[in-house]
Design an enzyme around this catalytic site. Structure first.
Site, mmCIF file in Angstrom:
data_model
loop_
_atom_site.group_PDB
_atom_site.id
_atom_site.type_symbol
_atom_site.label_atom_id
_atom_site.label_comp_id
_atom_site.label_asym_id
_atom_site.label_seq_id
_atom_site.Cartn_x
_atom_site.Cartn_y
_atom_site.Cartn_z
ATOM 1 C CE LYS A 79 -3.838 -2.431 2.191
ATOM 2 N NZ LYS A 79 -4.654 -2.709 3.375
ATOM 3 C CD GLN B 228 -3.448 -4.227 6.494
ATOM 4 O OE1 GLN B 228 -3.634 -3.211 5.852
ATOM 5 N NE2 GLN B 228 -3.761 -5.423 6.019
ATOM 6 C CG ASP C 284 -9.555 -0.005 4.793
ATOM 7 O OD1 ASP C 284 -9.392 -0.427 3.638
ATOM 8 O OD2 ASP C 284 -8.814 -0.289 5.740
HETATM 9 N N1 GUN Z 1 -6.752 -6.710 6.048
HETATM 10 C C1 GUN Z 1 -7.099 -7.476 4.989
HETATM 11 N N2 GUN Z 1 -7.773 -6.736 4.078
HETATM 12 C C2 GUN Z 1 -7.841 -5.485 4.576
HETATM 13 C C3 GUN Z 1 -8.411 -4.273 4.097
HETATM 14 O O1 GUN Z 1 -9.007 -4.175 3.013
HETATM 15 N N3 GUN Z 1 -8.271 -3.206 4.910
HETATM 16 C C4 GUN Z 1 -7.651 -3.269 6.098
HETATM 17 N N4 GUN Z 1 -7.569 -2.162 6.832
HETATM 18 N N5 GUN Z 1 -7.105 -4.368 6.573
HETATM 19 C C5 GUN Z 1 -7.224 -5.470 5.815
#
Ligand code: GUN
Length: 285
Positions: A51, A95, A118
């Protein structure tokens, strides 16, 4: 046909990069994403790394906040509150998963909805349920882009979603419904989910179970979207769908890796830019 998520994601990211450059040329600051990682989960570290790299490539500033596993819920919520108040931060991503002693719900809901890139806060998920404009969860939004690249109209189509998670299954079912698909959702407590799956023109598999779905679940010429990601003991990545078996039946299918995964990141950047434009230009979303 194998759907190339990497290529589609690249096109979207290139477009976003151009938009970021235009904002910079008109004298505005760069968009900024704050990424919060708690603990040492190896997969989370890899995802966060991807990311951050994608932000950098698109001209989005990313600020990493790495907190120890032992952090308390109030430590994390205090950081989120500080980021909410920071006018230089457009998006906040915490996350997941968080360590077991922390309530993910409490932490996610501490994020201000306008910075919830998100799309996971109760507010933004509520807006999605009501069909209102809001920041959408990234993985389902990425799936929708891939689906619409194959099928511009979902009216008259039957979509079956396997899974009901907050991250993917639940929001994608709502997104499909908003696009006029007829939606069936099956989950771990559904007897014989394969009987429903065989009705699908569009089959979205987000069960978190390696190779749950094989050719016998798939109607001839269905579009299959595999959201699963599992790392085998050989280090290879595979999905919730047995690709080798399914590829002969589906009209189009996403591979793992190179399908939905890259699209999640592209949608995160898209949400960051939307949140930024709303903040800097007062655009509503
Ligand atoms: N962990 C796995 N997929 C995601 C996601 O799309 N966003 C976040 N914040 N954590 C994750």
């Amino acid at each position: 046909m194998i759907i190339n998520g990497t290529e589609t994601a690249k096109k979207i990211k290139d477009h976003l990069k151009t938009k970021v450059h235009e904002h910079l040329k008109s004298g505005h600051r760069a968009p900024c994403l704050a990424v919060v990682l708690v603990g040492e989960d190896p997969a989370s570290k890899v995802y966060v790394g991807h990311k951050e790299k994608a932000c950098l490539e698109a001209g989005i500033t990313s600020k990493a906040y790495k907190l120890p596993e032992s952090s308390s819920e109030s430590d994390i919520i205090a950081l989120v509150a500080k980021l909410n108040a920071d006018q230089g931060v457009d998006g906040i991503l915490v996350q997941l998963p968080l360590p077991k002693h922390i309530s993910s719900e409490a932490v996610i809901d501490a994020i201000h909805p306008s910075k919830d890139v998100d799309g996971l806060t109760a507010f933004n998920q509520g807006c999605l349920s009501l069909g209102r404009k809001a920041l959408r969860p990234c993985t389902p939004a990425g799936c929708m882009e891939l689906i619409k690249s194959q099928l511009p109209s979902l009216r008259g189509k039957t979509a079956v979603v396997v899974g009901r998670s907050i991250l993917v299954g639940s929001p994608i079912a709502k997104m499909l419904l908003l696009e006029d698909a007829t939606v069936i959702q099956v989950h771990s407590k559904t007897p014989h989910p394969e009987n429903f799956a065989r009705m699908a023109d569009i089959l979205i598999v987000a069960a978190g179970k390696k190779h749950l779905v094989n050719a016998s679940w798939i109607k001839k010429d269905a579009l299959v979207i595999d959201v699963g990601i599992h790392r085998g003991s050989d280090g290879k990545l595979t999905g919730d769908v047995d690709f080798e078996s399914a590829v002969g039946v589906a009209s189009a299918i996403t591979p793992v890796p190179g399908g939905v995964g890259p699209m999640t990141i592209a949608m995160l950047l898209k949400n960051c830019l939307e949140a930024y434009e709303a903040r800097v230009y007062g655009n509503s979303f």
